[in-house]
Design a protein around this motif. Sequence first.
Motif, mmCIF file in Angstrom:
data_model
loop_
_atom_site.group_PDB
_atom_site.id
_atom_site.type_symbol
_atom_site.label_atom_id
_atom_site.label_comp_id
_atom_site.label_asym_id
_atom_site.label_seq_id
_atom_site.Cartn_x
_atom_site.Cartn_y
_atom_site.Cartn_z
ATOM 1 N N PHE A 31 0.775 -1.228 0.000
ATOM 2 C CA PHE A 31 0.000 0.000 0.000
ATOM 3 C C PHE A 31 0.819 1.297 0.000
ATOM 4 O O PHE A 31 0.516 2.206 -0.784
ATOM 5 N N PRO A 32 1.847 1.421 0.850
ATOM 6 C CA PRO A 32 2.616 2.673 0.831
ATOM 7 C C PRO A 32 3.177 2.999 -0.561
ATOM 8 O O PRO A 32 3.237 4.177 -0.940
ATOM 9 N N VAL A 33 3.570 1.964 -1.313
ATOM 10 C CA VAL A 33 4.085 2.193 -2.662
ATOM 11 C C VAL A 33 2.959 2.689 -3.564
ATOM 12 O O VAL A 33 3.092 3.677 -4.298
ATOM 13 N N LEU A 34 1.808 2.037 -3.461
ATOM 14 C CA LEU A 34 0.641 2.424 -4.244
ATOM 15 C C LEU A 34 0.222 3.855 -3.911
ATOM 16 O O LEU A 34 -0.050 4.678 -4.794
ATOM 17 N N ALA A 250 8.718 12.908 -6.972
ATOM 18 C CA ALA A 250 10.180 12.767 -6.891
ATOM 19 C C ALA A 250 10.552 11.406 -6.311
ATOM 20 O O ALA A 250 11.487 10.747 -6.790
ATOM 21 N N ALA A 251 9.831 10.962 -5.259
ATOM 22 C CA ALA A 251 10.112 9.665 -4.643
ATOM 23 C C ALA A 251 9.880 8.533 -5.641
ATOM 24 O O ALA A 251 10.646 7.569 -5.702
ATOM 25 N N ILE B 133 7.939 -7.679 -2.704
ATOM 26 C CA ILE B 133 9.332 -7.247 -2.588
ATOM 27 C C ILE B 133 9.518 -5.751 -2.846
ATOM 28 O O ILE B 133 10.594 -5.220 -2.643
ATOM 29 N N ALA B 134 8.442 -5.076 -3.271
ATOM 30 C CA ALA B 134 8.568 -3.644 -3.586
ATOM 31 C C ALA B 134 9.129 -2.807 -2.424
ATOM 32 O O ALA B 134 10.024 -1.993 -2.648
ATOM 33 N N PRO B 135 8.632 -2.988 -1.175
ATOM 34 C CA PRO B 135 9.151 -2.147 -0.092
ATOM 35 C C PRO B 135 10.668 -2.237 0.066
ATOM 36 O O PRO B 135 11.314 -1.255 0.438
ATOM 37 N N PHE B 136 11.233 -3.403 -0.241
ATOM 38 C CA PHE B 136 12.680 -3.549 -0.109
ATOM 39 C C PHE B 136 13.419 -2.787 -1.200
ATOM 40 O O PHE B 136 14.553 -2.354 -1.011
ATOM 41 N N LEU B 145 10.102 9.133 3.816
ATOM 42 C CA LEU B 145 9.364 10.383 3.640
ATOM 43 C C LEU B 145 7.900 10.142 3.327
ATOM 44 O O LEU B 145 7.019 10.853 3.808
ATOM 45 N N ILE B 146 7.626 9.126 2.493
ATOM 46 C CA ILE B 146 6.247 8.807 2.156
ATOM 47 C C ILE B 146 5.483 8.413 3.431
ATOM 48 O O ILE B 146 4.358 8.856 3.665
#
Lengths: 279, 318
Positions: A31-34, A250-251, B133-136, B145-146
């Motif tokens: 979720f944080p990525v999304l 940017a992230a 695996i995305a968080p890694f 920051l997110i």
Amino acid sequence: VIANPTAGGRFLATKVLWSVVGWLVVFVFFFPVLWMWLEALKTEPQAASSPPTIFFVPTLAEFQEVLSGDFPPFFINSAIASIGSTLLVLILGLPAAYALAIRPVKRTRDVLFFFISTRFLPFAASLVPLYLLARDLQLLDNIFALVLIYTTINLPLGVWLLRSFLLEIPPDLFEAARVDGAGFQNELLRIVVPLIAPGIAATSLICLIFSWNEFFYAVNLTSSVAATTPLFLVGFISGRGLFYAKLAAAATLSSLPVLMAGWIAQKQLIRGLTMGAVK
Amino acid sequence: VKTTGRSILRSAVGTGGGREPTAASVTRRDAWVRRLPLLPAFVYVVLVTQIPFALTIYYSFFSWNLLKPGSFQFSGLDNYTRLLTDESLRTGVLNTVVLTFSVIVISVVLGLAIASMLNSEVFGKGLMRTLMIAPFLIMPTAGALIWKDTLLNPLFGLLPYLLTPFGLGRVDWVNRFPMATVVAVEVWRWTPFMMLIILAGLQSQNPELLEAARVDGANALQAFRRITLPLVRPFIELGALLGSLFVVQTFDSIYMLTYGGPGEDTTNLPFLLYLVAFQGFSIGQASAIGVVAVILTTIVATFALRTLFSIFQVEARR
């Protein structure tokens, strides 16, 4: 063909149940990525609204804003540091791995041990002298300093990983080449390099991940000219809800190269992270 | 059972294979031909890691402030005795231990659970693994920051908003629970790492063994404890030890989330060194902290390397 319909039904029910639980967990982690992606596609007022904006018309305005602003030099510095150090790791690491795998020297085990122990020496152990050295050599805020340091960080990993791939080459191939009278250089370029192309790719991937994301040395040894992408993000620290969409864009851009490389080379990822111990 | 678990681990170090040269066959010239390709990498690593470390030890015996020219003076063990009496170092060591231990334990447990799930019959395994695996892979500074600005911010963050119905709205997580926040963000990042390594262990398992256990009347939990767990143990050890060597050095997320604060609540050793060296410019004092960090890490690393080599050698003996 399922002979017993109730058993088959129970199996399916278990599968559905575990799938639901599994997807919930995966959703929480992803979720944080999304959310980062969603925020990046919003306008600033939408990104910093209370309550949070869930439904909105996506816009690429913030990406444009970031890319047309001062972000690109940071990105280019990251690329130079990562690619430069990865090439150096391969140039220095391949012969070393060859010496440790194909024609082992005496005390191979000790040499391997030494290499990997340097990877686990904390960054804190050498930061101060490296900073002073860079200062005296006029290398502060110079991307070349980061190239050299990232090479150090990744070289032990590179040697181990390349060696683990070299060990998979059947020894007979080398015997044949030696009978032909091929020299070391010839042997390395003609036989080794083509055969361990996947190993070279895996090694480059791991080097890329570690050097692209590196922050500790970057923040202490560079300031403006040679600053890398993580340092661009530092500029957002004091943001008080005004630049969330820009920050997210940017992230997203900063994380993109490693995320893509990691996703494409998932199989090599485990092997790289465990220095070749786990296939 | 144990050896099957290790069967996917690479063959390697030392004793294995027939490639180790015998003393008689290696003439002096041949020995140098063998050593030569090793030298550039070897010399490079010595130059950039060992010499700076030696200098760190050297500086740690001097009192030296970069902002005061001519302050470079031999001070014996002063930096170390000051560290022993200084509250900051004790806090730094304690924070490092708490952070590393919590992150590793929690991410191993979660990683094991998720890996088990991905190893059983579920829909969309491949995609689940990919997303997991995305968080890694996300840049740690970006991830931190997110979390801080868009998820946890008490005014605009998503989490305080979602938690409002539970009476937890507008909680300033980063400032009220700084260490827990850093741990949570690091767990988010390291769970996928543990999951990947443990999953590799689970996939090396022979499914017939589990089937046999089930036929013998073992329930899922018993089968897991008696068969699966011993099998993946070396993988868990490897993940935990490699992971702790990385987590001990946590800097990025602390810098972005809390900047070591409030007060010194989240100042770990790397961050303390950063503060002393680059905010206080006390080179001698910072070097002493560096030496302490090395001693602590060496203890962990020794265990890590022993595990790594034991795994390699089990395979080599086979």
